[in-house]
Design an enzyme around this catalytic site. Sequence first.
Site, PDB file in Angstrom:
ATOM      1  N   GLU A 184      -3.370   7.832  -4.176  1.00 40.01           N
ATOM      2  CA  GLU A 184      -3.319   6.500  -3.043  1.00 40.01           C
ATOM      3  C   GLU A 184      -3.292   5.327  -4.348  1.00 40.01           C
ATOM      4  O   GLU A 184      -4.076   5.067  -5.028  1.00 40.01           O
ATOM      5  CB  GLU A 184      -4.836   6.426  -2.387  1.00 40.01           C
ATOM      6  CG  GLU A 184      -4.653   5.082  -1.734  1.00 40.01           C
ATOM      7  CD  GLU A 184      -6.079   4.956  -0.703  1.00 40.01           C
ATOM      8  OE1 GLU A 184      -5.844   5.003   0.679  1.00 40.01           O
ATOM      9  OE2 GLU A 184      -7.141   4.920  -1.408  1.00 40.01           O
ATOM     10  N   TYR A 240       0.723  -1.068   0.038  1.00 38.52           N
ATOM     11  CA  TYR A 240       0.080  -0.084  -0.034  1.00 38.52           C
ATOM     12  C   TYR A 240       1.036   1.190  -0.065  1.00 38.52           C
ATOM     13  O   TYR A 240       1.974   1.277   0.545  1.00 38.52           O
ATOM     14  CB  TYR A 240      -0.956  -0.055   1.133  1.00 38.52           C
ATOM     15  CG  TYR A 240      -1.665   1.473   1.134  1.00 38.52           C
ATOM     16  CD1 TYR A 240      -2.740   1.484   0.875  1.00 38.52           C
ATOM     17  CD2 TYR A 240      -1.068   2.337   2.109  1.00 38.52           C
ATOM     18  CE1 TYR A 240      -3.585   2.691   0.991  1.00 38.52           C
ATOM     19  CE2 TYR A 240      -1.724   3.698   2.187  1.00 38.52           C
ATOM     20  CZ  TYR A 240      -3.084   3.899   1.757  1.00 38.52           C
ATOM     21  OH  TYR A 240      -3.598   4.948   1.697  1.00 38.52           O
TER      22      TYR A 240
END
Length: 396
Positions: free
Chosen positions: A206, A118
């Site tokens: 993101e 992530y």
Amino acid sequence: MNLHEFQGKEILNSFGVEIQRGHVATTPQEAVSAAKKLTEETGTGWHVIKAQVHAGGRGKGGGVKLAKSIEEVERISGEIIGMNLITPQTSAEGKKVHQVLIAEDVYYPGENEPEEYYMSVLLNRANGKNMIMYSTEGGMDIETVAEETPHLIFTEEIDPAAGLLPFQARRVAFNLGLSGKAFKEMTKFVTALYKAYIASDASLFEINPVLKTSDDRVIAVDAKVSLDDNALFRHKDYEAMRDLREENAIEVEAKEVGLNYVDLDGNVGCMVNGAGLAMATMDLIKQAGGEPANFLDVGGTADAERVEAAFKLILKDPNVKAILVNIFGGIVRCDRVAQGIVDAYKNMGTINVPIIVRLQGTNADIAKELIDNSGLDVQSAIEFQEAADKVQAVLA
């Protein structure tokens, strides 16, 4: 301004970030053509069909599926295009899917096992620095990771004046446990990602997941991108990416007439001038036992036309049971606002919800007299508490 995944990937790729390649389709037939073209370009045999909506968790709602043949590409695309996709980040009604991304399969077999990470870039408002947040737990909800295993989330604070320094990019790769080719590829990825964030005037990048492939490439498999609306004048090409179908229809209409409007879930409509007073008004409504139905800042020119447009926007919400108009007359005169309210009310005909008007500042006494003598079903107030009491009374 939020972007679709394929749009965010276009921006990333333009700054040298390696991405999972793909093409957009709006019909099953276009999806088949896109899949065939992608196979020619990449050699991929399988294709990932991804719904393009402004919401996360698409896979949980059936919006991301793998097709192992061209026939499956057509069938799955037909199932996804036109569906109302419900995810943890949408309303109960979901979002209608207008297009899909036909993407290459990047989880191919090789010498090493693929690994997911992530990564996001955003502003840390607490210290005024940009921040790279990253974790070895890619492909999962980062909120769950933060709650259950917070030690697996790392941050790299970046001074905007100095920018991302080489040792910081290397530290990200090191904390992710990488070495050799993968280490070098991740360092390049992080550097290019931060460059894209700064150059595009983004408020958020993101990537979940960032994938280390079986042959140690590092690529963006997903991309959630939000751009700063205030900087779009510098990026006309990005502004053209706006998909109004994905935005709140009332907020879009408000923007077209120059009003600052945010739709909320309450029962009391707000019409206020100034963001600070609007926030205080929302607190006032809460204290009175109501819930604000919107944030609406009419600005400093609250004439009849502007007030009428604001009333119409508020009344589009069927949940509104009352409207509180709270204006401080500093630049704008209260009597002018009051006359605008009276004129707007008459132009619109019958308004079937109670209206409480609190005007304070220049010519507030004249404004109150105008409201009281208008013969309209409008209640006036001078003090904050008086307005709160009247809101409470009409909701009782």
